[in-house]
Design a protein around this motif. Sequence first.
Motif, mmCIF file in Angstrom:
data_model
loop_
_atom_site.group_PDB
_atom_site.id
_atom_site.type_symbol
_atom_site.label_atom_id
_atom_site.label_comp_id
_atom_site.label_asym_id
_atom_site.label_seq_id
_atom_site.Cartn_x
_atom_site.Cartn_y
_atom_site.Cartn_z
ATOM 1 N N THR A 258 45.038 21.717 -78.732
ATOM 2 C CA THR A 258 45.426 22.671 -79.773
ATOM 3 C C THR A 258 45.786 24.042 -79.211
ATOM 4 O O THR A 258 46.793 24.637 -79.627
ATOM 5 N N PRO A 259 44.998 24.611 -78.284
ATOM 6 C CA PRO A 259 45.390 25.922 -77.744
ATOM 7 C C PRO A 259 46.778 25.919 -77.123
ATOM 8 O O PRO A 259 47.554 26.865 -77.315
ATOM 9 N N ILE A 260 47.118 24.867 -76.383
ATOM 10 C CA ILE A 260 48.450 24.778 -75.789
ATOM 11 C C ILE A 260 49.498 24.616 -76.886
ATOM 12 O O ILE A 260 50.577 25.229 -76.835
ATOM 13 N N ILE B 11 60.901 15.528 -65.409
ATOM 14 C CA ILE B 11 59.441 15.553 -65.492
ATOM 15 C C ILE B 11 58.894 16.847 -64.893
ATOM 16 O O ILE B 11 59.273 17.249 -63.791
ATOM 17 N N LEU B 12 57.959 17.451 -65.617
ATOM 18 C CA LEU B 12 57.170 18.569 -65.106
ATOM 19 C C LEU B 12 55.769 18.055 -64.810
ATOM 20 O O LEU B 12 55.143 17.407 -65.651
ATOM 21 N N ALA C 178 50.460 26.710 -70.563
ATOM 22 C CA ALA C 178 51.354 26.622 -71.719
ATOM 23 C C ALA C 178 52.687 27.304 -71.429
ATOM 24 O O ALA C 178 53.755 26.812 -71.828
ATOM 25 N N SER C 179 52.640 28.424 -70.724
ATOM 26 C CA SER C 179 53.877 29.143 -70.396
ATOM 27 C C SER C 179 54.773 28.306 -69.481
ATOM 28 O O SER C 179 55.996 28.296 -69.637
ATOM 29 N N ALA C 180 54.157 27.595 -68.526
ATOM 30 C CA ALA C 180 54.932 26.739 -67.623
ATOM 31 C C ALA C 180 55.595 25.604 -68.396
ATOM 32 O O ALA C 180 56.752 25.244 -68.138
ATOM 33 N N ILE C 181 54.877 25.043 -69.366
ATOM 34 C CA ILE C 181 55.441 23.974 -70.183
ATOM 35 C C ILE C 181 56.601 24.491 -71.026
ATOM 36 O O ILE C 181 57.672 23.879 -71.093
ATOM 37 N N ALA C 182 56.391 25.637 -71.672
ATOM 38 C CA ALA C 182 57.445 26.218 -72.513
ATOM 39 C C ALA C 182 58.687 26.539 -71.689
ATOM 40 O O ALA C 182 59.816 26.269 -72.121
ATOM 41 N N ALA C 183 58.489 27.099 -70.501
ATOM 42 C CA ALA C 183 59.622 27.459 -69.653
ATOM 43 C C ALA C 183 60.411 26.218 -69.240
ATOM 44 O O ALA C 183 61.656 26.235 -69.222
#
Length: 322
Positions: free
Chosen positions: A103-105, A256-257, A307-312
Motif C-alpha cells: 500500500t505505501p508504494i 523489466i526493472l 517507489a520513485s524508481a518504479i515510477a521513473a
Amino acid sequence: MRFSFSLILLLICGVTPAQAAENTYTAENTLAKYSDDYPFISIASINAPASVLAHKDIAYVSDGERRLHLDLYRPAETSGSPTPGVILVHGGGWQAGYRTHLTPIAIKLAEAGIAAATISYRLAPEALYPAAIYDTKAALRWMRANAGQYHINPEQLAVAGSSAGGQIASLTGVTNGLEEFDPQAATSKVSSDAQLIINIDGLSDFTSEKARKYEDAPRDKPSSAVLWLGGHYAQQTERWHEASPIYYVNQATPPILFLASGRTRFYVGRDEMIRRLNQHGIPSKVVTFSNTPHSFWLFDPWMQPAASAIAAFIKEQFAAKI
C-alpha cells in the motif's frame, strides 16, 4: 478439489495444515526482527493523502463463493490523459503476506500519476503453483476491462511484486499470451498482458544451483518453494523449471526493472536473465539498495526511493506525459 490436492502435497512434505496456514509475515513482526540491526527504520505509512483516491476491497475475480479483492489507488486529479496502471503482488513465501504490504508504494505511485492496485491472491495451502499466476493475470484483465472507469490507459499496464510476489509478477509478465497460465483467456475478449515488469528481490530461476542451495536443501521443515511447487526439485523438476521466469525470455518479453536488496540469495537468476534480455534487445534496469534487509520496501527510509524508481521506470518506458 484444489484444496484437497494441495493438502495432500503438504502432508507428503511433512507439514500440517495449521503450520502452513500461519500468516505471520507482517510489517510489525518484520520490524521487530530487523530493529536491532536497523534501529533507524519505521513502518511506511498506509494513509493516503487528499491527492490520492482510494477504492478498497474491490472483488476482481471469483470462483464460486471464493472472491479475491484488490485496493486501487489513483490520482485524484483526472483532467489529463489516462494514467498508466500497475498491479502490485505482495510477498510472503507464496503462503503468507497481505496486500497492504505494498500500500505505501501504491500510494506513492498514485501521487506520481500512476494508478496502482494491491491484490490479494490465493496462497498455499489453499492453492499451489500456478494459481497465483492465474490470479495475477485475472487482476490485470480486471484493470484493463475497467480502465475507463478509473481513468487508466489500458495499453499501459505493468505488473510488479516483492519477494515471492516479484517471482509471481515476473512469471505473469513473461508468459503473456500463454493460455496454460491464464484459464480466463479462452472465454474473455480482454487481454491479461502486461507491458512492463517490476521484480523486487524475487527469484528468476528456481533451477539454478544457488537457488536450490537455499530452496531445495534437506531440512526439518520444507522450504516455501518446496511447499508451493508441490515437492522437491527431484520430485517436481518440470514444475521448478516452468515456474522460473528466466526460461520464457524472448523477443516479445516486456522491459523489466529489478529492485534489489543487499541479500543476493533473493534475486538468484537475475543476471543471467538480463543477459538473455540483452540478446533480444529487451530493456532492463537494476536499482540496488545496498546494506538493506530483504523486506526493505516495507520501511522508511527505503520505501520512498523504491517507489520513485518504479515510477521513473514506468514513465520512461511508457513515455507518459504525466
